[in-house]
Structures are given as structure tokens and as C-alpha cells.
Design a protein around this motif. Structure first.
Motif, PDB file in Angstrom:
ATOM      1  N   ALA A 293     -35.337 -20.211 -86.279  1.00 46.58           N
ATOM      2  CA  ALA A 293     -35.138 -19.516 -87.555  1.00 46.58           C
ATOM      3  C   ALA A 293     -34.506 -20.447 -88.583  1.00 46.58           C
ATOM      4  N   LEU A 294     -33.588 -21.281 -88.154  1.00 51.43           N
ATOM      5  CA  LEU A 294     -32.977 -22.243 -89.081  1.00 51.43           C
ATOM      6  C   LEU A 294     -34.010 -23.241 -89.600  1.00 51.43           C
ATOM      7  N   MET A 295     -34.849 -23.748 -88.707  1.00 52.91           N
ATOM      8  CA  MET A 295     -35.846 -24.734 -89.126  1.00 52.91           C
ATOM      9  C   MET A 295     -36.893 -24.111 -90.047  1.00 52.91           C
ATOM     10  N   ALA A 296     -37.204 -22.826 -89.860  1.00 55.75           N
ATOM     11  CA  ALA A 296     -38.194 -22.153 -90.709  1.00 55.75           C
ATOM     12  C   ALA A 296     -37.713 -22.024 -92.147  1.00 55.75           C
ATOM     13  N   VAL A 297     -36.406 -22.048 -92.352  1.00 57.94           N
ATOM     14  CA  VAL A 297     -35.837 -21.849 -93.688  1.00 57.94           C
ATOM     15  C   VAL A 297     -36.305 -22.913 -94.678  1.00 57.94           C
ATOM     16  N   GLN A 298     -36.601 -24.135 -94.194  1.00 53.06           N
ATOM     17  CA  GLN A 298     -36.943 -25.216 -95.103  1.00 53.06           C
ATOM     18  C   GLN A 298     -38.328 -25.818 -94.844  1.00 53.06           C
ATOM     19  N   ARG A 531     -36.498 -30.771 -88.950  1.00 44.51           N
ATOM     20  CA  ARG A 531     -36.496 -30.039 -87.669  1.00 44.51           C
ATOM     21  C   ARG A 531     -35.282 -30.377 -86.819  1.00 44.51           C
ATOM     22  N   LEU A 532     -34.149 -30.515 -87.487  1.00 40.56           N
ATOM     23  CA  LEU A 532     -32.876 -30.838 -86.837  1.00 40.56           C
ATOM     24  C   LEU A 532     -32.952 -32.157 -86.076  1.00 40.56           C
ATOM     25  N   TYR A 533     -33.918 -32.983 -86.439  1.00 38.43           N
ATOM     26  CA  TYR A 533     -34.128 -34.312 -85.857  1.00 38.43           C
ATOM     27  C   TYR A 533     -34.433 -34.266 -84.354  1.00 38.43           C
TER      28      TYR A 533
END
Length: 613
Positions: A293-298, A531-533
Motif C-alpha cells: 500500500a505504501l509503494m502504491a502511493v507513488q 519501491r522502498l529499494y
């Protein structure tokens, strides 16, 4: 009564795939018709089963007889399997119909495309109807193969070929653990058949062994359902045609892991799922839901946003399975299948009508250019973000309620993920459908054709009504399921708060028309966009790093040991020995006499002092 009719679930798509691939390779329209006919027939057969029509039992066939034990191939036609088949064949049929419009004019070979769809339907049907773990594993590997074929359909594009390989290899990692779990379950239960497992748990199996077995089997679900840390393949699978994305993300491949976990809970019994195993499964699901969900934000690609949304929703389902709330997991799988298929197919219609533009910042104004498609996408979005009255609201509420009663950290994670889901989906809708067109493709967009609109309208209706009891009680793929009414309590108000908060924050951030993301210059946004690397870590450490060292080791072994020492070394040693022996044959009688004398002395010494009779 017709005997063995259930085998048509597997036989029809398999025959269709063979015909399309081998016979109809140069007849794409006929190949499409054969594939559509096969999936329509399996859908009709599934409806006949659910209607109570007696269509006969499936025969069991011996495959590998072993002394004292044999491997059989059979079908398990219980309520869990048949209702899951309705989801698979229903989504599959609509995807086939949509593909007629989406792939029209595509330069690739459409016979190969529809053959891939058919082999995919065969593979998933094998998993759903398998009566044993060994047959499940056969379907499991076939799904991996068919997804490789479909994701890499446009194989002349490097990114599609790489995505197909990434999906295939990543799934092999999880499948290795799955195979170990199958072997452990054979030792613990004495059988791989689901019917033989209930009540046959080996009393000698301790908690550590059961935990190991369940977690090894869960490795398979981690790969197929793209859970952390094997989640990286699913977003890249967007390189395939959009109908393939809908098929993979909605009801087939990625749902296989959740279905397998619930099947194991039904067959093995919840006693086999130790507290530690359940805690690990639930934690992995919750972590996957949150990170995705965090990665989908951007994400800016419309399909990639939906891909990370699928990861997040699968995390919800796995979390529910870890809490032993199988009903909630399958309820959400059922509703998610319809509205996620709707979202992907609507995204496919947008991409086609906007001249294959996928960047949401190059869209805009689509609610005026494509009103029906925009309305369908909005219906799917409302179901995904759990707007009260839509199907996703009821199933997500069931998971939050189970977490509230079981584990507070999981409940809080579920609520946070719900707020993030609302935020990134509202962001997508505000940017893509509101304001004015930001590119020529969006400015000249028009409504999709009937072959694409009709599946969208059907799925839009199901996105609304599929969560209500009059339909869910009969169709949710879980035996004896009954949809409960909404209870006004903490989970209800928490979900409502998450909905309002996520929508409000999205409106504050993206409510004004802009040509770029207002958050793109922030470091946390760059981190999420990358993608948070995690993918970068895999590429640099696990792929490039391991590949570099493996290449170095292989080079040392091949060049230094095999070629130089074994190959050239033995050759040189043989040549040296030959030269040495050649010197003994110099033609000198005196030298021959010396050698003979030394030989006689050695023989006398051996006979006198060493060799005893």
C-alpha cells in the motif's frame, strides 16, 4: 447420468490450448472461438454443479504405483472447489471476451495468445479441483509455466521477456519450499490425499515438525500469491497484455496461494496449524499489505498502481488465513476477484482508447471522454476502498472484525492499509479522470467497443451486489458460508474513519489540477517510487552480486580445475610417463640387464620379507 463429466473442467481448456497452438496457429479468429467455447462450456458446467444438477462423479486414476503406496489422480468436487471454479471460469470467460476487443489489430500471434489463456485455465482448474497435494503441485507448476508464456507474450520487447523470467524464477524459490512441505506432510499424515488427511494426524509429530511443514507449504503461497519477500515479480508482470493482468491478479494465479492455505486448513484441520506457524503467516500477510500500500502511493503507471493494490489485498487475505479466519479470507478473495478484474479491464480499455498511454499524469479528463468506462472504474474503486454498500466493504469488514477479536497489532495494520488504499485510489481517480486532458491520446479518447464494455458492465454490477447475503451465501468459495450483517462496532467505525481520512488527504493533495505529483520532491516519495529499494537490493545483491560470484567460482572450477588440472594436467602427466617409459626402451642390452636384475631383487625382497602365504 454421465460419468467422469467433471474431468471436462480440465480436458476442455487443455484440448483448446493444443488446437490453438498446434493446429490453428495461422487462424487467430478460429483459435479465439475455440478458447471462448471451452471456457464458456466450463462455466456452464460449473453453474450446473451449483444448481444441483447430477453430472456424475470423477473417476480416480492410478498414476505412479509404488510398493505399499500409489499416487492417484482424481478430482475433489466439494463446495469449496466448485464455488472457487465459478470464480475462475467466470473471470476467465469475461477476460476472453474482453480480449477480442483489446487484442484487435495486435501484430503478435493471437492464436498463441488464446492458447496461453486456455493452458492457464487448465492449470488453475487443476489446482482448484485437485484431490491431493501431488496433483496440486502439478497444477502449481503448470500455472508457473503458463504465466511465463502470457507475461512474455510480447517477447520481442525486452522488458516483457525479463518480467516473464523474473516471475518464473521467483516462483521457483517458493515452489522449492512447497515441495519440501509436501514430503513432510506425507510423513506426518501418511497420505497426500485431502480426503485421507482429516483425523489422521500422526500423534508422534511434535509442534516443531508441524510448524516446519506448514511454513514450507506456505512458501508456495508466498511465491504464487506474491507475499513479501517474493512479491517483486507481480508488479513487473504488468508487461503482459492487460487482460492477462486481470486474469492473474483477479481470480487465478495469485489467488492460488490463499486458496491452498484454506484448503489445507479444511483438510488437515486447524490443529496442524501451530501458533507459531499462524503468527508467521499472519505477520507476512500484514507486512505485505502495508508495504504494498505504501509503494502504491507513488506509482504513476495505472496498471502498476493496481498491481500493488493486488499485493496489498492479498496480504489481507493471507493475514486472515493466518488468524484461522478462512471464511473471511475466501469472502474477500471472492469479492476482490470481481472488482479487481473490473479495475484491470477498465484500465485496459483506457490504455487502448488513449493510444496505449499508461502514465496517469498524461491522462486527465477521461470522465467526459469515456463516461461508461469511468463509471465502471469508479464502481471498482468504491468496492476496493470499502465504501459502505459495495462488495469490498463487507469482506474487508469481516477481516477487520477477525483481527479485532484476535490480534490488536494486526487490526491496526489493517486499518492503516485501508486508509492508504483510499488515498492512492483517490489519487489515481482525481488525476486520471478529473481536470483536463494532459496528452493528445487522452484528448482524443473515446468509449471502448462493445466487446470491452459488456464485461465491464457485468463486473460493475457484481462489484456492488456480490457482497450481499442473497448472492454471497451461495457463491462464496467456502463450504457453509453465511454472510453476516454489518455490526456497528469498533471495526466499522475504524474502517469508516480510514475511508474518510484517506479520501480527505487525497483531496487536499491532488484536488487541484496539476501536471506533476506535488509530493515527488520529498525524499519519502522518492523512496516509495523506488519501491522502498527492495527491487534495487535484489538486483544489486542477489542478482548481480550472486551472479558475479557464481560466475567467478564457475570460471575457476571450469578453467582452473576441469580444463587445466583434469584436462591438460592428465594429458601432460600421460605424456611425461610415456617419455619416461620410452627411455627404458633405448636398445641397450646392458640397460635391459640392469632393469631385469633390479626386478629380480625386488621380487625376492617381497617374497622373503613382506608377502606371507
Amino acid at each position: 447420468m454421465l460419468h467422469n463429466l467433471p474431468w471436462l473442467f480440465l480436458l476442455l481448456p487443455l484440448v483448446a490450448a493444443a488446437l490453438d497452438w498446434l493446429v490453428l496457429f495461422r487462424c487467430p479468429r478460429v483459435a479465439a472461438g475455440v478458447s471462448i467455447l471451452s471456457v464458456a462450456s466450463t462455466l456452464a458446467l460449473c453453474i450446473a454443479y451449483l444448481s444441483g444438477l447430477q453430472t456424475g462423479q470423477a473417476g480416480v486414476y492410478s498414476w505412479l504405483p509404488v510398493e505399499g503406496w500409489q499416487i492417484n489422480l482424481g478430482l475433489l468436487m466439494d463446495a469449496l472447489a466448485v464455488k472457487m471454479m465459478l470464480v475462475v471460469t467466470g473471470i476467465g470467460f469475461l477476460v476472453h471476451i474482453f480480449s477480442l476487443g483489446y487484442m484487435k489489430g495486435d501484430p503478435s500471434n493471437l492464436s498463441r495468445y488464446f492458447a496461453g489463456l486456455s493452458i492457464f485455465m487448465f492449470s488453475m482448474s487443476t489446482i482448484v479441483l485437485a484431490d491431493s497435494l501431488i496433483m496440486t503441485f502439478i497444477g502449481w507448476e503448470m500455472v508457473g509455466f503458463s504465466s511465463y508464456v502470457l507475461i512474455g507474450h510480447w517477447y520481442d520487447k525486452a522488458s516483457a521477456a525479463d518480467a516473464a523470467k523474473k516471475a518464473f524464477i521467483t516462483n521457483r524459490v517458493g515452489d522449492f519450499g512447497f515441495l519440501i512441505g509436501i514430503l513432510l506432510s506425507l510423513g506426518i499424515f501418511g497420505s497426500l490425499s485431502f480426503d485421507a488427511m482429516p483425523g489422521h494426524l500422526n500423534s508422534a509429530a511434535d509442534g516443531a515438525l508441524l510448524t516446519t511443514m506448514i511454513l514450507c507449504l506456505f512458501c508456495g503461497a508466498v511465491g504464487k500469491s506474491a507475499q513479501f519477500p517474493l512479491h517483486v515479480w507481480l508488479p513487473d508482470a504488468m508487461e503482459g497484455p492487460t487482460p492477462v493482468s486481470a486474469l492473474i491478479h483477479a481470480a487465478t494465479m495469485v489467488a492460488a496461494g490463499v486458496y491452498m492455505l484454506v484448503r489445507l486448513q479444511v483438510s488437515m484441520g486447524t490443529d496442524a496449524f501451530t501458533e507459531l506457524a499462524c503468527a508467521v503467516i499472519a505477520a507476512v500477510g500484514a507486512l505485505t499489505a502495508l508495504l504494498s500500500a505504501l509503494m502504491a502511493v507513488q506509482q504513476d503507471d495505472i496498471k502498476r498502481v493496481l498491481a500493488y493494490s493486488t499485493l496489498s489485498q492479498l496480504g489481507y487475505m493471507v493475514m486472515a488465513a493466518g488468524m484461522l479466519a478462512g471464511e473471511a479470507a475466501m469472502f474477500h478473495l471472492y469479492t476482490h476477484a470481481w472488482f479487481k478484474a473490473l479495475l484491470f479491464l477498465a484500465a485496459g480499455a483506457i490504455i487502448v482508447c488513449c493510444h496505449h498511454e499508461q502514465d496517469i499524469w498524461k491522462l486527465g479528463g477521461l470522465r467526459r471522454k469515456m463516461p461508461l468506462t469511468s463509471l465502471c472504474f469508479l464502481m471498482g474503486t468504491c468496492a476496493l476502498i470499502a465504501v459502505p454498500g459495495f462488495s469490498g466493504f463487507f469482506s474487508k469488514e469481516a477481516i477487520l472484525d477477525a483481527a479485532w477479536q484476535t490480534n490488536m497489532p494486526l487490526f491496526i495494520t489493517g486499518v492503516v492499509v485501508a486508509a492508504l488504499t483510499t488515498f492512492y485510489m483517490a489519487r489515481l481517480c482525481l488525476v486520471a479522470f478529473c481536470g483536463s486532458a494532459r496528452s493528445e491520446g487522452a484528448d482524443h479518447a473515446r468509449e471502448a467497443g462493445a466487446s470491452m464494455l459488456i464485461p465491464l458492465l457485468i463486473l460493475a454490477v457484481l462489484a456492488i451486489v456480490s457482497g450481499y447475503g442473497f448472492l454471497a451465501d451461495a457463491l462464496v468459495p467456502f463450504a457453509g458460508f453465511h454472510a453476516e450483517g454489518v455490526e456497528i462496532g469498533v471495526p466499522f467505525f475504524a474502517g469508516l474513519l480510514a475511508l474518510v481520512l484517506g479520501a480527505w488527504l487525497a483531496w487536499l493533495t491532488y484536488g487541484r489540477e496539476t501536471t506533476k505529483d506535488p509530493l515527488e520532491n520529498y525524499s519519502f516519495a522518492r523512496c516509495l517510487r523506488k519501491r522502498l529499494y527492495i527491487d534495487a537490493f535484489y538486483d544489486s545483491v542477489l542478482v548481480d552480486g550472486l551472479q558475479k560470484w557464481a560466475s567467478y567460482i564457475i570460471t575457476c572450477v571450469d578453467d582452473g580445475i576441469i580444463r587445466r588440472i583434469i584436462g591438460q594436467g592428465l594429458g601432460l602427466l600421460t605424456a611425461w610417463i610415456g617419455k619416461l617409459l620410452g627411455k627404458l626402451q633405448g636398445g641397450s642390452l646392458r640397460a635391459y640387464a640392469v632393469v631385469a636384475g633390479v626386478g629380480v631383487l625386488v621380487v625376492i625382497f617381497l617374497l622373503a620379507f613382506i608377502i606371507k602365504f
